[in-house]
Motif scaffolding. Structure first.
Motif, PDB file in Angstrom:
ATOM      1  N   GLU A   9       0.875  -1.226  -0.064  1.00 16.34           N
ATOM      2  CA  GLU A   9      -0.110   0.156   0.088  1.00 16.34           C
ATOM      3  C   GLU A   9       0.870   1.187  -0.129  1.00 16.34           C
ATOM      4  OE1 GLU A   9      -3.240   0.022   2.813  1.00 16.34           O
ATOM      5  OE2 GLU A   9      -3.180   2.057   3.165  1.00 16.34           O
ATOM      6  N   ILE A  10       0.482   2.091  -0.774  1.00 12.73           N
ATOM      7  CA  ILE A  10       1.425   3.475  -0.874  1.00 12.73           C
ATOM      8  C   ILE A  10       0.390   4.758  -0.959  1.00 12.73           C
ATOM      9  CG2 ILE A  10       3.375   2.477  -2.177  1.00 12.73           C
ATOM     10  CD1 ILE A  10       2.298   3.980  -4.365  1.00 12.73           C
ATOM     11  N   PHE A  11       1.061   5.810  -0.732  1.00 10.90           N
ATOM     12  CA  PHE A  11       0.088   6.923  -0.938  1.00 10.90           C
ATOM     13  C   PHE A  11       1.051   7.815  -2.166  1.00 10.90           C
ATOM     14  CE2 PHE A  11      -1.487   6.080   3.093  1.00 10.90           C
ATOM     15  CZ  PHE A  11      -2.773   6.524   3.071  1.00 10.90           C
ATOM     16  N   MET A  17      -3.047   3.890  -2.797  1.00 10.64           N
ATOM     17  CA  MET A  17      -3.307   2.929  -3.688  1.00 10.64           C
ATOM     18  C   MET A  17      -2.437   1.956  -3.518  1.00 10.64           C
ATOM     19  SD  MET A  17      -1.506   4.696  -6.984  1.00 10.64           S
ATOM     20  CE  MET A  17      -0.160   3.541  -7.366  1.00 10.64           C
ATOM     21  N   PHE A  18      -2.368   0.838  -4.294  1.00 15.68           N
ATOM     22  CA  PHE A  18      -1.658  -0.215  -4.153  1.00 15.68           C
ATOM     23  C   PHE A  18      -0.694  -0.527  -5.153  1.00 15.68           C
ATOM     24  CE2 PHE A  18      -5.495  -0.785  -1.959  1.00 15.68           C
ATOM     25  CZ  PHE A  18      -5.427  -1.264  -0.673  1.00 15.68           C
ATOM     26  N   VAL A  19       0.457  -1.208  -4.885  1.00 17.89           N
ATOM     27  CA  VAL A  19       1.600  -1.553  -6.028  1.00 17.89           C
ATOM     28  C   VAL A  19       1.766  -2.890  -5.893  1.00 17.89           C
ATOM     29  CG1 VAL A  19       3.922  -1.278  -6.957  1.00 17.89           C
ATOM     30  CG2 VAL A  19       2.837   0.917  -5.732  1.00 17.89           C
ATOM     31  N   LYS A  20       1.744  -3.654  -7.213  1.00 19.68           N
ATOM     32  CA  LYS A  20       1.821  -5.204  -7.170  1.00 19.68           C
ATOM     33  C   LYS A  20       3.532  -5.184  -7.612  1.00 19.68           C
ATOM     34  CE  LYS A  20       0.309  -9.481  -8.371  1.00 19.68           C
ATOM     35  NZ  LYS A  20       0.263 -10.387  -7.248  1.00 19.68           N
ATOM     36  N   ARG A  21       4.072  -5.830  -6.527  1.00 21.56           N
ATOM     37  CA  ARG A  21       5.701  -5.792  -6.681  1.00 21.56           C
ATOM     38  C   ARG A  21       6.213  -6.837  -7.609  1.00 21.56           C
ATOM     39  NH1 ARG A  21       8.377  -2.492  -2.994  1.00 21.56           N
ATOM     40  NH2 ARG A  21       9.944  -2.973  -4.500  1.00 21.56           N
ATOM     41  N   ASP A  22       5.740  -6.999  -8.985  1.00 21.29           N
ATOM     42  CA  ASP A  22       6.445  -7.864  -9.636  1.00 21.29           C
ATOM     43  C   ASP A  22       7.872  -7.731 -10.044  1.00 21.29           C
ATOM     44  OD1 ASP A  22       4.189  -9.201 -10.096  1.00 21.29           O
ATOM     45  OD2 ASP A  22       3.894  -9.037 -12.405  1.00 21.29           O
ATOM     46  N   ASP A  23       8.348  -6.538  -9.516  1.00 17.59           N
ATOM     47  CA  ASP A  23       9.845  -6.212  -9.680  1.00 17.59           C
ATOM     48  C   ASP A  23      10.623  -7.334  -8.584  1.00 17.59           C
ATOM     49  OD1 ASP A  23       8.430  -4.903  -7.677  1.00 17.59           O
ATOM     50  OD2 ASP A  23      10.524  -3.806  -7.011  1.00 17.59           O
TER      51      ASP A  23
END
Ligand SMILES: Cc1ncc(COP(=O)(O)O)c(C=O)c1O
Length: 330
Positions: A9-11, A17-23
């Motif tokens: 979760e980030i701002f 919002m959210f980030v899917k960390r495929d990295d």
């Protein structure tokens, strides 16, 4: 391995919002290469393959990932590029070479070949893929038809479906677990392969209670080009992701001060290092969408598609330009 990336979760731009960390999927196959090449990574159906032939930019993330794949599988890799710049050749010759996609790929045994455009066989060719098409018969003669695998530029091919379908399942399961019923999944596109197969797979897997839409922006060649790329992969318009812009026209690989500042701001506020080719455009366009309230009432999940090895060359270029204040401000 190669699946089940975490979600953070980030701002961003005043919004949660959210980030899917495929990295974080794998150091060598991070992001969308882990998804696009999953089919080959996990399958034993390619035992007959002896050589893989790819094409694209000499600095592309896909060159590096293909070189690791070929090394893992014991395949030859021939990778065709339009041109190899003097700077890249110098990178190889340097006593302490930079750790770029190109240098790493060559170290892994990739044969990076510049197409000889003056050869009359390529007279009618407009793109690298057309040139590779002309070379197919030579490869079939040399290796045999079953033994060569051709992968179009940027991994734009049916094979990518397997891994992207797994990404779709991960997103759907995550949305169900967190009780999210209206979700926009945002990712910047190059060939559009990841975005298109993602929407297609989500449509196939979701029932009507879940509203998950893929939204993307073009980073290469504009919106019409991206639609034409979608059409090369599918004739079903209902699975085409929505393409949005922030009103600016960006040129792929060009340096823009406002984009770099946004990238730096996101790094400082979230601790996440995004790539410097696709993500700055993606983040700028998403910011615009959030600020114009276009995504009101929907949760947002941004997909981090990796590509961080490319930053090894992009970051010094940006820092140099920033220092010299030579960047073109939009
Ligand atoms: C980091 C990164 N983001 C985005 C993309 C664009 O992906 P696609 O070509 O599937 O649209 C790429 C290219 O593969 C990439 O390396």
């Amino acid at each position: 391995m190669f699946t089940d990336s975490p979600t953070q979760e980030i701002f961003f731009a005043g919004h949660k919002m959210f980030v899917k960390r495929d990295d974080l999927l794998h150091p060598d196959f991070s992001g969308n290469k882990a998804r696009k090449f999953f089919h080959f990574l996990k399958s034993n159906n390619n035992n007959h393959v002896k050589c893989v032939v790819g094409s694209g930019s000499a600095q592309a993330n896909s060159l590096y990932s293909l070189s690791v794949l070929a090394k893992l599988k014991g395949w030859d890799l021939d990778y065709y590029v339009s041109h190899i710049s003097d700077a890249l050749t110098q990178q190889l010759l340097s006593v302490s070479p930079v750790n770029s996609n190109y240098v790493q790929a060559v170290k892994n045994g990739a044969n990076v070949k510049a197409v000889n455009w003056s050869d009359k066989r390529f007279n009618q060719c407009q793109h690298l893929d057309d040139a590779v098409e002309q070379l197919k018969s030579d490869y079939y003669l040399h290796y045999g038809k079953q033994e060569v695998l051709f992968i179009p530029e940027g991994g734009r091919c049916e094979y990518a479906k397997t891994g992207v379908a797994i990404l779709a399942s991960e997103i759907i399961n995550w949305a169900i677990e967190y009780d999210i019923d209206k979700l926009t999944v945002f990712l910047p596109s190059g060939t559009g392969t990841t975005a298109l197969y993602l929407q297609q797979s989500i449509n196939e897997k979701c029932d009507q209670h879940l509203d998950i839409k893929v939204m993307t922006c073009s980073t290469v060649g504009g919106d019409d080009y991206l639609v034409s790329q979608f059409r090369r992969l599918s004739s079903t318009i209902s699975c085409f992701p929505e393409i949005v812009t922030d009103g600016n026209k960006y040129h792929f690989g060009k340096l823009y001060l406002n984009l770099f500042e946004l990238w730096q701001e996101v790094l400082a506020t979230t601790g996440i290092t995004f790539d410097l080719l696709y993500d700055p455009i993606g983040l700028a366009v998403l910011k615009h969408q959030l600020q114009t309230r276009a995504l009101l009432g929907r949760e947002v999940l941004y997909i981090h598609q990796g590509g961080l090895l490319g930053n090894v060359t992009m970051l010094p270029r940006y820092l140099r330009k920033q220092k010299n204040k030579k960047l073109r401000k939009l």
